[in-house]
Every structure is written in C-alpha cells, then in structure tokens.
Design a protein around this motif. Structure first.
Motif, PDB file in Angstrom:
ATOM      1  N   VAL A 218       0.842  -1.202   0.000  1.00 15.60           N
ATOM      2  CA  VAL A 218       0.000   0.000   0.000  1.00 15.60           C
ATOM      3  C   VAL A 218       0.876   1.251   0.000  1.00 15.60           C
ATOM      4  CG1 VAL A 218      -1.670   1.347   1.327  1.00 15.60           C
ATOM      5  CG2 VAL A 218      -1.955  -1.127   1.110  1.00 15.60           C
ATOM      6  N   LEU A 219       1.863   1.292   0.880  1.00 14.81           N
ATOM      7  CA  LEU A 219       2.737   2.462   0.966  1.00 14.81           C
ATOM      8  C   LEU A 219       3.548   2.637  -0.306  1.00 14.81           C
ATOM      9  CD1 LEU A 219       4.089   2.192   4.626  1.00 14.81           C
ATOM     10  CD2 LEU A 219       2.188   3.568   3.776  1.00 14.81           C
ATOM     11  N   PHE A 220       4.053   1.552  -0.851  1.00 19.78           N
ATOM     12  CA  PHE A 220       4.915   1.649  -2.026  1.00 19.78           C
ATOM     13  C   PHE A 220       4.143   2.165  -3.238  1.00 19.78           C
ATOM     14  CE2 PHE A 220       7.423   0.328  -5.602  1.00 19.78           C
ATOM     15  CZ  PHE A 220       8.734   0.436  -5.176  1.00 19.78           C
TER      16      PHE A 220
ATOM     17  N   GLY B 283      -3.255   5.963  -1.599  1.00 22.11           N
ATOM     18  CA  GLY B 283      -3.115   4.985  -0.529  1.00 22.11           C
ATOM     19  C   GLY B 283      -4.443   4.408  -0.083  1.00 22.11           C
ATOM     20  N   VAL B 284      -5.452   5.259   0.033  1.00 20.66           N
ATOM     21  CA  VAL B 284      -6.774   4.785   0.434  1.00 20.66           C
ATOM     22  C   VAL B 284      -7.328   3.810  -0.604  1.00 20.66           C
ATOM     23  CG1 VAL B 284      -9.150   5.484   0.886  1.00 20.66           C
ATOM     24  CG2 VAL B 284      -7.258   6.851   1.790  1.00 20.66           C
ATOM     25  N   LEU B 285      -7.183   4.174  -1.878  1.00 26.13           N
ATOM     26  CA  LEU B 285      -7.707   3.313  -2.947  1.00 26.13           C
ATOM     27  C   LEU B 285      -6.964   1.976  -2.995  1.00 26.13           C
ATOM     28  CD1 LEU B 285      -8.146   5.979  -5.784  1.00 26.13           C
ATOM     29  CD2 LEU B 285      -9.897   5.023  -4.276  1.00 26.13           C
ATOM     30  N   VAL B 286      -5.632   2.032  -2.892  1.00 24.98           N
ATOM     31  CA  VAL B 286      -4.836   0.798  -2.951  1.00 24.98           C
ATOM     32  C   VAL B 286      -5.115  -0.082  -1.738  1.00 24.98           C
ATOM     33  CG1 VAL B 286      -2.495  -0.131  -2.948  1.00 24.98           C
ATOM     34  CG2 VAL B 286      -3.042   1.855  -4.353  1.00 24.98           C
ATOM     35  N   ALA B 287      -5.278   0.530  -0.552  1.00 23.10           N
ATOM     36  CA  ALA B 287      -5.564  -0.239   0.661  1.00 23.10           C
ATOM     37  C   ALA B 287      -6.886  -1.002   0.518  1.00 23.10           C
ATOM     38  CB  ALA B 287      -5.612   0.679   1.873  1.00 23.10           C
ATOM     39  N   LEU B 288      -7.890  -0.351  -0.033  1.00 23.40           N
ATOM     40  CA  LEU B 288      -9.178  -1.012  -0.234  1.00 23.40           C
ATOM     41  C   LEU B 288      -9.076  -2.147  -1.247  1.00 23.40           C
ATOM     42  CD1 LEU B 288     -11.559   2.094  -0.292  1.00 23.40           C
ATOM     43  CD2 LEU B 288     -11.289   0.429   1.553  1.00 23.40           C
TER      44      LEU B 288
ATOM     45  N   SER C 128      -6.787  -7.899  12.243  1.00 14.26           N
ATOM     46  CA  SER C 128      -5.418  -7.436  12.044  1.00 14.26           C
ATOM     47  C   SER C 128      -5.240  -6.795  10.673  1.00 14.26           C
ATOM     48  CB  SER C 128      -4.445  -8.607  12.201  1.00 14.26           C
ATOM     49  OG  SER C 128      -4.519  -9.169  13.502  1.00 14.26           O
ATOM     50  N   LEU C 129      -5.895  -7.373   9.670  1.00 10.57           N
ATOM     51  CA  LEU C 129      -5.826  -6.793   8.328  1.00 10.57           C
ATOM     52  C   LEU C 129      -6.399  -5.380   8.315  1.00 10.57           C
ATOM     53  CD1 LEU C 129      -5.272  -7.061   5.272  1.00 10.57           C
ATOM     54  CD2 LEU C 129      -7.558  -8.065   5.054  1.00 10.57           C
ATOM     55  N   TYR C 130      -7.548  -5.180   8.965  1.00 14.04           N
ATOM     56  CA  TYR C 130      -8.141  -3.844   9.043  1.00 14.04           C
ATOM     57  C   TYR C 130      -7.203  -2.861   9.740  1.00 14.04           C
ATOM     58  CZ  TYR C 130     -12.635  -5.915   7.677  1.00 14.04           C
ATOM     59  OH  TYR C 130     -13.646  -6.550   7.005  1.00 14.04           O
ATOM     60  N   LEU C 131      -6.562  -3.323  10.814  1.00 14.51           N
ATOM     61  CA  LEU C 131      -5.643  -2.449  11.542  1.00 14.51           C
ATOM     62  C   LEU C 131      -4.440  -2.081  10.684  1.00 14.51           C
ATOM     63  CD1 LEU C 131      -5.696  -4.018  15.122  1.00 14.51           C
ATOM     64  CD2 LEU C 131      -6.675  -1.837  14.395  1.00 14.51           C
ATOM     65  N   TYR C 132      -3.938  -3.010   9.897  1.00 11.87           N
ATOM     66  CA  TYR C 132      -2.830  -2.696   8.989  1.00 11.87           C
ATOM     67  C   TYR C 132      -3.270  -1.667   7.945  1.00 11.87           C
ATOM     68  CZ  TYR C 132       0.911  -5.919  10.343  1.00 11.87           C
ATOM     69  OH  TYR C 132       1.946  -6.538  11.011  1.00 11.87           O
ATOM     70  N   ALA C 133      -4.492  -1.778   7.456  1.00  9.13           N
ATOM     71  CA  ALA C 133      -4.990  -0.804   6.487  1.00  9.13           C
ATOM     72  C   ALA C 133      -5.077   0.592   7.105  1.00  9.13           C
ATOM     73  CB  ALA C 133      -6.363  -1.242   5.969  1.00  9.13           C
ATOM     74  N   ILE C 134      -5.594   0.661   8.330  1.00  9.79           N
ATOM     75  CA  ILE C 134      -5.677   1.952   9.024  1.00  9.79           C
ATOM     76  C   ILE C 134      -4.280   2.499   9.284  1.00  9.79           C
ATOM     77  CG2 ILE C 134      -6.416   3.080  11.156  1.00  9.79           C
ATOM     78  CD1 ILE C 134      -8.708   1.044  11.301  1.00  9.79           C
ATOM     79  N   ALA C 135      -3.357   1.633   9.663  1.00 11.28           N
ATOM     80  CA  ALA C 135      -1.980   2.067   9.930  1.00 11.28           C
ATOM     81  C   ALA C 135      -1.333   2.656   8.683  1.00 11.28           C
ATOM     82  CB  ALA C 135      -1.154   0.892  10.449  1.00 11.28           C
ATOM     83  N   SER C 136      -1.579   2.054   7.525  1.00 14.11           N
ATOM     84  CA  SER C 136      -1.013   2.598   6.279  1.00 14.11           C
ATOM     85  C   SER C 136      -1.586   3.973   5.975  1.00 14.11           C
ATOM     86  CB  SER C 136      -1.280   1.635   5.122  1.00 14.11           C
ATOM     87  OG  SER C 136      -2.675   1.532   4.845  1.00 14.11           O
ATOM     88  N   ALA C 137      -2.890   4.159   6.220  1.00 21.63           N
ATOM     89  CA  ALA C 137      -3.501   5.468   5.988  1.00 21.63           C
ATOM     90  C   ALA C 137      -2.941   6.515   6.948  1.00 21.63           C
ATOM     91  CB  ALA C 137      -5.020   5.372   6.132  1.00 21.63           C
ATOM     92  N   VAL C 138      -2.738   6.136   8.193  1.00 23.78           N
ATOM     93  CA  VAL C 138      -2.183   7.072   9.186  1.00 23.78           C
ATOM     94  C   VAL C 138      -0.770   7.476   8.796  1.00 23.78           C
ATOM     95  CG1 VAL C 138      -1.427   7.291  11.579  1.00 23.78           C
ATOM     96  CG2 VAL C 138      -3.638   6.248  11.070  1.00 23.78           C
TER      97      VAL C 138
END
Length: 579
Positions: A68-70, A125-130, A162-172
């Motif tokens: 997501v970050l990359f 990032g939001v789009l890729v995370a989803l 845990s997956l949801y938390l990783y997605a939120i962490a990437s957005a933060v």
C-alpha cells in the motif's frame, strides 16, 4: 475558497556538498542501527512464542502494508526529489534580490507544490488499501469461511481484524507524507531521525506489550501459554508506528511551514509562466507526468522486491514462508541498517549533483566551452563517488561471505532458541549470506539509475524488469517445485533475479558516463575489483573457519554457541586486517 500562493520554478539544483551528504547518510545509518536494535530485541522476545506458520502469516500482512505504501508514494517521492532539484540559470537570476524576499517566496512556493503532491499519495493509498485488502480477504475466505475464528496457525485468530488495523496504519502513515516530503527536500535528517526513533519505540512497546498481556491472560484463565490472539500484536504495533510518525512529522513540518510561509494543507498555486503549469492549480504537471511515467517501473520494482513473498505464498506452505521470513529478517539486517540509508542518500545526492546536466541535455544536445567542461567535471565527480561506493560494497562482500555462513547456525540458535532448530532456518540463513552482496550492489546501482534516467530510459528499464520477473518466476518454480529446494531454493531464485538487475544497471551506468566522455569502469581490476591478496585472504579464512571451528547442534546450549561465535571472530581478525 482556498488561499493562493505565488509559485515559481523549483529550488536551486546546486550540488550538495559532500560533507553534508555524508553527514546525512551517517545520521540515517545511526538511526537505522538504533531503531533496528530496538526492533531486534523485541522480535527476539516474540520469537520465543511464535511458530514458523504464525510468522509466515505476519509476513503476508506486512507485505500488504508495504505494498500500500509503495504503490501510493514511491514514484511521487522520486519525482518530487528530482524535479525539486532543477533550475535553469534564468530562474536563478530571477530569484536574486537585495533583501532575499524573492528567494524566500520561491522556497515557500516550491515547498507548497511538494505538499500538494503529497496529498495525491494519500488518495492513492486509500484506494490501494481497499483494493489489496479486498483481494486478501478473498484469499482468506477461500481458505476459511469464518473471519476471526481460525483455529490453526495458517488462519490464526483475529486475522481479519489485524488486516483492518494494517490498512488503518497505512492510511495514518500516509497522512505524514506532506510534512515528510518538504522536510526531505530541505535535507532535515534530524526530523526524520526523531520521527522514526519515536515511532519505532512505540511499535516495539505496543507489540511486545500486547503479546505479554495476552500470554498472561491466557495463563490466568488456564487456557495455556502463547499468543492466542494470533498476529494482532503486530497489527497494533504497526498502528502505533504510524501514529508516532504522524505526530513527530507534523510537529517539525508545522514549525518549518510557519517559518517559511507555506501550509501543510493543500493550497492553490499560481504560475509566473504558463497557466497550465499546474493541474487544478494545485499539482505541478511536470512532476505528475514524471511520477506517472515512473509508476509502472515502481510496480514492477515492488513486485520484484516482494516477489519472493508472493511466490512462496503460491508455491509453498506457511511453514516455508515463516522460515524464509526469519532468514530474510536476519540476513537482510545489514541491508536495512546500512545499505538502505546509503541507497536513499545516494539517490538524493546524485539527483542534485547531476540535475543541471540531465535537465540541460533534455533541452539540447549541444555542449560547448566552459559549460561542457563543468558538466564533465560533475560527471567525473559522480563517477568517482559511485566507484567508491561499489568498491566498498565489494570489500564488504568478501567479509560477509567468508565469515557469515559458518556463523549463521550458532547465531540463530542463540537468538531464537531451540524452537526453530528443526525448521531449517539455519541452513536458509547461511544461504542468504551469499545473497547479501547482490542486495547491496543492486541497491546503490538502481539508486543511481533512478537519479538520472530519462522517461524513455525508465520505460525501457520497466520492460527489462518485466523480463527479469519472468526469469525469477521460472527460477522459483524450478527451485521450489522441481528441485524441492524450499526456502533455500527461494534464496537461489532471488539471487538469479538480482544478478540480472545488476547487469542491466551496470550497462546503463557505463553508457551514461560514456556519453559524457567519462570512462566509468576503465581498468575494472583496479577500479572495482578487490586486491588479489584480499580475495586469497577471504578464501583462506573461509576454509579455516570450516575446518577449525566444528559445527555445534542447533539444540546446543548458549555457552557452546557463544564459544563457536568467539572462535569465528578470532579467526576473522587477521582477515579483516589483511583486507
């Protein structure tokens, strides 16, 4: 209506002073050593509770997070660095003013332009995370129909949470990008050191705290010991890391914005030249265009970088994934501590040093007089600096490959305990040692290519990288399925792929300097290759270690393992002196 900030051309492309670049690289290296040391200690405690299968699942979630970050920020970061270092002579003359107001205004507007572009990363990032999250959920549902009730290590409890938390962490973490890019442009290495240090401490404390708390609760309830909450501690730790980065970057970025007169929120920009210089009066068109041209290359690069994890997920079990992840964590420690900071600093350094040369050559191919002599001098300086880096990496490779394989087993047994002894991790780590030199050389070579490559060359590199990915997939299939090499086979496949990438980069570097009448390789034996006596010392040391230091069992006690490491270190001393 949004406020408008007067914009002009990017900041000066003056080459960075070598001492400044060295100080910046040194600070990043020191930061990486401190942060990785803290992470290393926390991971050692966690490994006492983890199984190979559980570590494999945690690795998959980390790849999701890094992906997501990359995809969201990598190409934009490189484009902002490259465009931010370019300026024509006329632009420089326009900025000259008695009281320096024009120069300060230009600095503020270029910073605002970088901040605006960073918000593109947040949206992406939001789009890729989803998108990636949905793909991962689909793969989970194909394995088990229950979201959070997995009862084995391949689908541990709280996996979806845990997956949801990783997605939120990437957005933060992406929310800190506006402050990060402008601090990076200003070479504010101290701010980055503070941010990553604070974030690392928070991640380690949160991850370890959650693991210990869950273990105590499990013991108190009579349900046994261990991490009964699966990979949730890793997810909580990653979220804490993102919050720490955001807090510190916003703190430093707000102070810089207040002093220089720009905003960390998006603002409209007005161009002094053409009205269409900015898309929506917010985003610099040349930088967006460069970022989009580099995005395909970034995707290919990330697939190649994380391709080992993708491939092993398809061709092997979670146990193999965990074993390779463990070897990669320890074997890649040198890459993260030393090579990555040097790679990032080199990319910034060469971008600024060769910015005028690259920009002027894209405008005209004719060079005359003093300007041509100046550019040749700059190219010669860049060639010498790059040669120095590569020569140091070659010498370091001698040390690593001569000592590392023998030290792998006692080191791993000492830090992880007997729990991992039967997993084959020691043999995998010994094989990974031979992969480290390829990582080092490829990192600095690709950093140089990213600093100077034109859009056409970027597209050409992407095509070649696509071909190398096919080679990697074929090598992986042969090593994992045909030869049943397991994690060691995966290391071999990565080595083949990395060798292909290095050859391409070296050919590019040779042609780049040749077009500027600079011989990069020259006499390769004296330029890059180590002294024959150094090679002989490496061979003798490697042989002596294998014969004079008997291997100990992975189940042996810590005293035996420490004794073996001490013997290897003693044999290494004369070798290091010889090199």
């Amino acid at each position: 209506m949004a406020n408008k900030v007067q914009s002009s051309d990017p900041p000066s492309a003056t080459a960075p002073a070598a001492p400044s670049a060295v100080r910046g690289a040194s600070l990043l290296i020191a930061l990486q050593i401190a942060s990785r040391a803290a992470t290393f200690i926390a991971n050692q405690l966690l490994l006492r509770f983890l199984t190979a299968q559980l570590l494999g699942v945690a690795t998959q979630l980390e790849v999701y997070y890094l992906s997501v970050l990359f995809f969201a920020r990598e190409s934009l970061r490189v484009a902002i660095q490259r465009q931010g270092g370019r300026e024509t002579k006329d632009d420089s003359e326009k900025k000259e003013d008695k009281d320096g107001k024009a120069k300060k205004s230009s600095s503020a507007s270029s910073s605002q332009s970088a901040v605006n572009l960073a918000y593109v990363s947040i949206l992406l990032g939001v789009l890729v995370a989803l998108l990636l999250g949905q793909l991962y959920l689909t793969s989970i549902n194909n394995t088990t129909g229950d979201d959070d009730s997995g009862d084995d290590d391949s689908n541990p409890p709280f996996l979806v949470t845990s997956l949801y938390l990783y997605a939120i962490a990437s957005a933060v973490e992406l929310l800190s990008e506006p402050a990060f890019v402008v601090l990076q442009l200003r070479l504010q290495f101290g701010a980055r050191a503070a941010a990553e240090s604070v974030a690392t401490v928070l991640r380690c404390a949160t991850t370890l705290g959650a693991a210990v708390l869950s273990t105590r609760l499990a013991s108190a309830s009579g349900s046994g010991t261990g991490l009964d909450i699966g990979v949730l501690p890793f997810a909580l730790g990653q979220l804490a890391y993102g919050v720490g980065l955001l807090a510190v970057y916003v703190w430093f970025g707000t102070g810089l914005a207040r002093r220089d007169g720009f905003s960390l929120l998006p603002k409209r920009l007005l161009s002094n030249t053409k009205k269409d210089d900015y898309a929506l009066q917010l985003f610099d068109r040349p930088t967006l265009h460069l970022a989009s041209s580099m995005s395909v290359q970034s995707i290919v690069k990330h697939v190649l970088t994380q391709g080992d994890t993708f491939l092993v997920s398809i061709l092997s079990t979670t146990t193999t994934q965990g074993v390779y992840a463990l070897a990669n964590n320890y074997g890649g420690l040198a890459a993260r501590l030393l090579f990555q900071p040097i790679e990032e600093s080199s990319r910034s350094y060469f971008s600024r040093l060769l910015a005028d040369d690259s920009a002027s050559r894209s405008e005209t191919g004719k060079k005359t007089g003093a300007k041509e002599k100046s550019e040749n001098t700059t190219a010669s300086r860049a060639a010498r600096d790059l040669q120095t880096l590569l020569k140091l990496y070659v010498l370091l490779s001698l040390v690593v490959t001569a000592i590392g394989p023998a030290a792998a087993a006692p080191f791993l047994g000492l830090v992880t305990g007997p729990r991992w002894a039967a997993s084959g991790a020691a043999a995998t780590l010994a094989a990974y040692v031979w992969y480290i030199p390829l990582l080092a050389i490829n990192g600095v070579a690709e950093a140089f290519v990213a600093s100077v490559a034109t859009e056409t060359q970027v597209y050409r590199q992407s095509v070649w990288m696509g071909g190398f990915s096919a080679v990697f997939a074929a090598a992986g299939y042969v090593c994992l399925r045909v030869l049943d090499g397991g994690a060691i086979g995966l290391v071999a496949a990565n080595g083949i792929n990395m060798a292909c990438r290095i050859v391409w980069c070296l050919v590019f570097i040779r042609d780049y300097f040749a077009s500027r009448d600079v011989s990069f390789f020259g006499d390769a034996a004296s330029t890059l290759m180590p002294h024959p006596l150094a090679v002989l010392a490496a061979v003798v040391t490697s042989t002596a270690v294998r014969r004079l230091v008997p291997a100990v069992s992975a189940f042996a006690g810590p005293v035996a393992q420490i004794t073996q490491l001490v013997k290897i270190a003693i044999l290494a001393v004369p070798f290091l002196l010889a090199v």
